[in-house]
Write an enzyme that holds these catalytic residues in place. Structure first.
Site, PDB file in Angstrom:
ATOM      1  N   ASP A 126       0.858  -1.180   0.000  1.00  0.00           N
ATOM      2  CA  ASP A 126       0.000   0.000   0.000  1.00  0.00           C
ATOM      3  C   ASP A 126       0.896   1.231   0.000  1.00  0.00           C
ATOM      4  O   ASP A 126       1.592   1.498   0.977  1.00  0.00           O
ATOM      5  CB  ASP A 126      -0.912  -0.009   1.229  1.00  0.00           C
ATOM      6  CG  ASP A 126      -2.033   1.027   1.139  1.00  0.00           C
ATOM      7  OD1 ASP A 126      -1.875   2.006   0.396  1.00  0.00           O
ATOM      8  OD2 ASP A 126      -3.057   0.849   1.830  1.00  0.00           O
ATOM      9  N   ARG A 128      -0.164   4.429  -0.489  1.00  0.00           N
ATOM     10  CA  ARG A 128      -0.956   5.649  -0.387  1.00  0.00           C
ATOM     11  C   ARG A 128      -0.451   6.600   0.705  1.00  0.00           C
ATOM     12  O   ARG A 128       0.151   6.183   1.682  1.00  0.00           O
ATOM     13  CB  ARG A 128      -2.427   5.295  -0.134  1.00  0.00           C
ATOM     14  CG  ARG A 128      -3.117   4.716  -1.338  1.00  0.00           C
ATOM     15  CD  ARG A 128      -4.526   4.277  -1.044  1.00  0.00           C
ATOM     16  NE  ARG A 128      -4.567   3.145  -0.128  1.00  0.00           N
ATOM     17  CZ  ARG A 128      -5.683   2.533   0.245  1.00  0.00           C
ATOM     18  NH1 ARG A 128      -6.853   2.969  -0.215  1.00  0.00           N
ATOM     19  NH2 ARG A 128      -5.647   1.508   1.061  1.00  0.00           N
TER      20      ARG A 128
END
EC number: 3.5.4.25
Length: 217
Positions: A126, A128
Protein backbone atom coordinates in the site's frame (compact mmCIF):
# COMPACT_ATOMS: atom_id res chain seq x y z
CA UNK A 1 1.39 23.71 2.90
CA UNK A 2 1.23 22.22 -0.62
CA UNK A 3 -2.56 21.79 -0.72
CA UNK A 4 -4.41 24.77 -2.21
CA UNK A 5 -8.17 25.23 -2.48
CA UNK A 6 -9.12 26.08 -6.07
CA UNK A 7 -12.92 26.36 -6.37
CA UNK A 8 -16.24 24.85 -5.32
CA UNK A 9 -19.55 24.15 -7.03
CA UNK A 10 -22.76 22.21 -6.61
CA UNK A 11 -22.76 18.58 -7.75
CA UNK A 12 -26.19 16.96 -8.14
CA UNK A 13 -26.03 13.16 -7.86
CA UNK A 14 -28.58 10.34 -7.61
CA UNK A 15 -28.09 10.52 -3.83
CA UNK A 16 -28.53 14.26 -3.43
CA UNK A 17 -26.80 17.57 -4.11
CA UNK A 18 -23.26 17.78 -2.79
CA UNK A 19 -20.85 20.69 -2.66
CA UNK A 20 -17.75 19.76 -4.67
CA UNK A 21 -14.55 21.47 -3.54
CA UNK A 22 -11.40 21.11 -5.62
CA UNK A 23 -7.86 21.17 -4.27
CA UNK A 24 -4.44 21.06 -5.90
CA UNK A 25 -1.24 19.64 -4.46
CA UNK A 26 1.56 21.88 -5.72
CA UNK A 27 4.17 19.32 -4.70
CA UNK A 28 3.07 16.77 -7.29
CA UNK A 29 0.34 18.42 -9.36
CA UNK A 30 -2.36 16.02 -8.22
CA UNK A 31 -5.93 17.25 -7.91
CA UNK A 32 -8.24 16.06 -5.13
CA UNK A 33 -11.94 16.64 -4.48
CA UNK A 34 -14.11 16.89 -1.37
CA UNK A 35 -17.83 16.13 -1.72
CA UNK A 36 -19.64 17.56 1.29
CA UNK A 37 -23.25 17.89 2.36
CA UNK A 38 -24.89 19.75 5.23
CA UNK A 39 -23.30 21.88 7.93
CA UNK A 40 -19.96 20.15 8.38
CA UNK A 41 -18.37 23.11 10.20
CA UNK A 42 -20.61 23.07 13.29
CA UNK A 43 -17.92 21.53 15.51
CA UNK A 44 -19.47 18.07 15.76
CA UNK A 45 -17.68 14.97 14.34
CA UNK A 46 -18.51 14.45 10.68
CA UNK A 47 -19.31 11.19 8.89
CA UNK A 48 -16.47 10.89 6.37
CA UNK A 49 -14.69 8.67 3.90
CA UNK A 50 -11.20 9.09 2.45
CA UNK A 51 -11.61 7.28 -0.88
CA UNK A 52 -8.63 6.68 -3.13
CA UNK A 53 -9.33 6.85 -6.84
CA UNK A 54 -10.13 3.54 -8.55
CA UNK A 55 -10.99 4.15 -12.19
CA UNK A 56 -11.81 0.50 -12.81
CA UNK A 57 -14.15 0.21 -9.84
CA UNK A 58 -15.52 3.75 -9.56
CA UNK A 59 -16.14 4.44 -13.26
CA UNK A 60 -15.88 1.14 -15.16
CA UNK A 61 -17.97 -0.97 -12.75
CA UNK A 62 -15.22 -3.53 -12.08
CA UNK A 63 -16.17 -6.40 -9.79
CA UNK A 64 -12.51 -7.28 -9.07
CA UNK A 65 -12.50 -4.99 -6.03
CA UNK A 66 -14.98 -3.37 -3.65
CA UNK A 67 -13.99 0.24 -4.37
CA UNK A 68 -16.92 1.31 -6.52
CA UNK A 69 -19.37 -0.29 -4.12
CA UNK A 70 -17.76 1.51 -1.19
CA UNK A 71 -17.81 4.88 -2.94
CA UNK A 72 -21.50 4.53 -3.76
CA UNK A 73 -22.34 3.38 -0.23
CA UNK A 74 -20.36 6.25 1.31
CA UNK A 75 -22.19 8.84 -0.80
CA UNK A 76 -25.50 7.21 0.06
CA UNK A 77 -24.66 7.18 3.78
CA UNK A 78 -23.70 10.86 3.78
CA UNK A 79 -26.90 11.75 1.93
CA UNK A 80 -29.03 9.70 4.32
CA UNK A 81 -27.36 11.39 7.29
CA UNK A 82 -27.79 14.77 5.61
CA UNK A 83 -24.28 15.73 6.67
CA UNK A 84 -20.83 14.43 5.87
CA UNK A 85 -17.92 14.43 3.43
CA UNK A 86 -16.21 12.12 0.97
CA UNK A 87 -12.61 12.99 0.13
CA UNK A 88 -11.82 11.67 -3.35
CA UNK A 89 -8.04 11.27 -3.50
CA UNK A 90 -6.14 10.85 -6.76
CA UNK A 91 -3.91 7.92 -5.81
CA UNK A 92 -4.95 5.12 -8.14
CA UNK A 93 -4.10 1.50 -7.41
CA UNK A 94 -3.20 2.02 -3.74
CA UNK A 95 -0.69 4.60 -4.95
CA UNK A 96 1.01 2.77 -7.85
CA UNK A 97 -0.98 4.37 -10.69
CA UNK A 98 -3.39 3.05 -13.29
CA UNK A 99 -0.96 1.38 -15.71
CA UNK A 100 0.91 -0.34 -12.90
CA UNK A 101 -2.44 -1.49 -11.52
CA UNK A 102 -3.19 -3.10 -14.88
CA UNK A 103 0.21 -4.79 -14.70
CA UNK A 104 -0.67 -5.98 -11.20
CA UNK A 105 -4.01 -7.29 -12.47
CA UNK A 106 -2.13 -9.26 -15.13
CA UNK A 107 -0.02 -10.89 -12.41
CA UNK A 108 -3.19 -11.62 -10.44
CA UNK A 109 -4.62 -13.29 -13.54
CA UNK A 110 -1.58 -15.58 -13.37
CA UNK A 111 -2.28 -16.49 -9.73
CA UNK A 112 -0.68 -13.80 -7.56
CA UNK A 113 -2.80 -12.12 -4.89
CA UNK A 114 -3.10 -8.32 -4.69
CA UNK A 115 -0.18 -7.95 -2.25
CA UNK A 116 2.10 -10.35 -4.12
CA UNK A 117 1.39 -8.60 -7.42
CA UNK A 118 2.41 -5.20 -6.06
CA UNK A 119 5.55 -6.64 -4.53
CA UNK A 120 6.51 -8.44 -7.75
CA UNK A 121 6.35 -5.06 -9.48
CA UNK A 122 8.68 -3.58 -6.87
CA UNK A 123 6.06 -1.70 -4.85
CA UNK A 124 4.85 -1.94 -1.28
CA UNK A 125 1.47 -3.48 -0.58
CA UNK A 126 0.00 0.00 0.00
CA UNK A 127 1.76 3.14 -1.27
CA UNK A 128 -0.96 5.65 -0.39
CA UNK A 129 -0.37 8.95 1.41
CA UNK A 130 -3.08 10.73 3.42
CA UNK A 131 -1.22 13.94 4.27
CA UNK A 132 -3.54 15.94 1.99
CA UNK A 133 -6.60 15.10 4.09
CA UNK A 134 -5.96 17.40 7.05
CA UNK A 135 -5.69 20.63 5.01
CA UNK A 136 -8.74 19.64 2.95
CA UNK A 137 -10.76 19.04 6.11
CA UNK A 138 -9.41 22.22 7.70
CA UNK A 139 -10.64 24.24 4.72
CA UNK A 140 -14.13 22.78 5.22
CA UNK A 141 -14.04 23.54 8.94
CA UNK A 142 -14.05 19.87 9.93
CA UNK A 143 -12.12 19.07 13.12
CA UNK A 144 -13.09 15.46 13.84
CA UNK A 145 -14.47 12.61 11.74
CA UNK A 146 -16.33 9.35 11.98
CA UNK A 147 -14.38 7.43 9.35
CA UNK A 148 -16.09 4.96 7.03
CA UNK A 149 -13.48 2.26 6.46
CA UNK A 150 -12.57 -1.36 7.15
CA UNK A 151 -8.86 -0.54 7.06
CA UNK A 152 -7.05 -0.01 10.40
CA UNK A 153 -3.98 1.31 8.57
CA UNK A 154 -6.07 4.14 7.16
CA UNK A 155 -7.27 5.08 10.65
CA UNK A 156 -3.64 5.11 11.82
CA UNK A 157 -2.38 7.06 8.79
CA UNK A 158 -5.06 9.73 9.10
CA UNK A 159 -4.44 10.05 12.83
CA UNK A 160 -0.71 10.45 12.18
CA UNK A 161 -1.55 13.11 9.57
CA UNK A 162 -3.29 15.14 12.28
CA UNK A 163 -6.89 14.11 11.63
CA UNK A 164 -8.95 13.32 14.73
CA UNK A 165 -10.75 10.03 14.07
CA UNK A 166 -13.29 9.52 16.83
CA UNK A 167 -15.04 6.47 15.40
CA UNK A 168 -14.57 3.82 12.73
CA UNK A 169 -17.76 3.09 10.79
CA UNK A 170 -17.82 -0.27 9.00
CA UNK A 171 -18.26 -0.16 5.21
CA UNK A 172 -18.72 -3.78 4.15
CA UNK A 173 -20.33 -3.94 0.72
CA UNK A 174 -19.78 -5.47 -2.69
CA UNK A 175 -18.45 -8.97 -1.99
CA UNK A 176 -18.95 -11.17 -5.06
CA UNK A 177 -17.34 -14.23 -6.68
CA UNK A 178 -14.89 -12.03 -8.61
CA UNK A 179 -13.44 -10.26 -5.55
CA UNK A 180 -13.80 -12.86 -2.81
CA UNK A 181 -10.11 -13.78 -2.92
CA UNK A 182 -9.12 -10.11 -3.07
CA UNK A 183 -11.17 -9.34 0.06
CA UNK A 184 -9.73 -12.38 1.83
CA UNK A 185 -6.23 -11.05 1.10
CA UNK A 186 -7.18 -7.62 2.43
CA UNK A 187 -8.30 -9.33 5.64
CA UNK A 188 -5.44 -11.81 6.06
CA UNK A 189 -2.47 -9.75 4.81
CA UNK A 190 -3.55 -6.12 5.28
CA UNK A 191 -5.62 -6.56 8.44
CA UNK A 192 -8.90 -5.17 7.12
CA UNK A 193 -11.93 -5.77 9.31
CA UNK A 194 -14.12 -7.91 7.09
CA UNK A 195 -16.63 -10.65 7.90
CA UNK A 196 -15.74 -14.32 7.69
CA UNK A 197 -15.78 -15.31 4.04
CA UNK A 198 -16.84 -18.51 2.37
CA UNK A 199 -13.20 -19.59 2.58
CA UNK A 200 -13.08 -19.24 6.35
CA UNK A 201 -10.97 -16.12 6.74
CA UNK A 202 -11.63 -14.54 10.14
CA UNK A 203 -10.54 -10.94 10.59
CA UNK A 204 -8.75 -9.36 13.55
CA UNK A 205 -10.31 -7.04 16.11
CA UNK A 206 -9.45 -3.36 16.45
CA UNK A 207 -8.56 -2.52 20.04
CA UNK A 208 -8.03 1.24 19.99
CA UNK A 209 -11.04 2.91 18.42
CA UNK A 210 -14.76 2.35 18.83
CA UNK A 211 -16.71 1.17 15.84
CA UNK A 212 -20.22 2.21 14.92
CA UNK A 213 -21.72 -0.20 17.44
CA UNK A 214 -19.82 1.43 20.29
CA UNK A 215 -17.74 -1.71 20.86
CA UNK A 216 -13.98 -2.02 20.44
CA UNK A 217 -13.64 -3.64 17.02
Amino acid sequence: MSITFIASSKLPTPFGVFTMSGFEDSANGKEHVALSMGDVADGEPVLARAHSECLTGDALFSMRCDCGYQLEEALRAVAEAGRGVVLYLRQEGRGIGLLNKIRAYHLQDQGADTVEANEQLGFGADMRDYSMCRPMLDHLGIHAIRLMTNNPRKVKALSEAGVEVVERVSLQVGRNPHNDGYLNTKASKLGHYLPQSANGIVTHQDDDIADSTGEQS
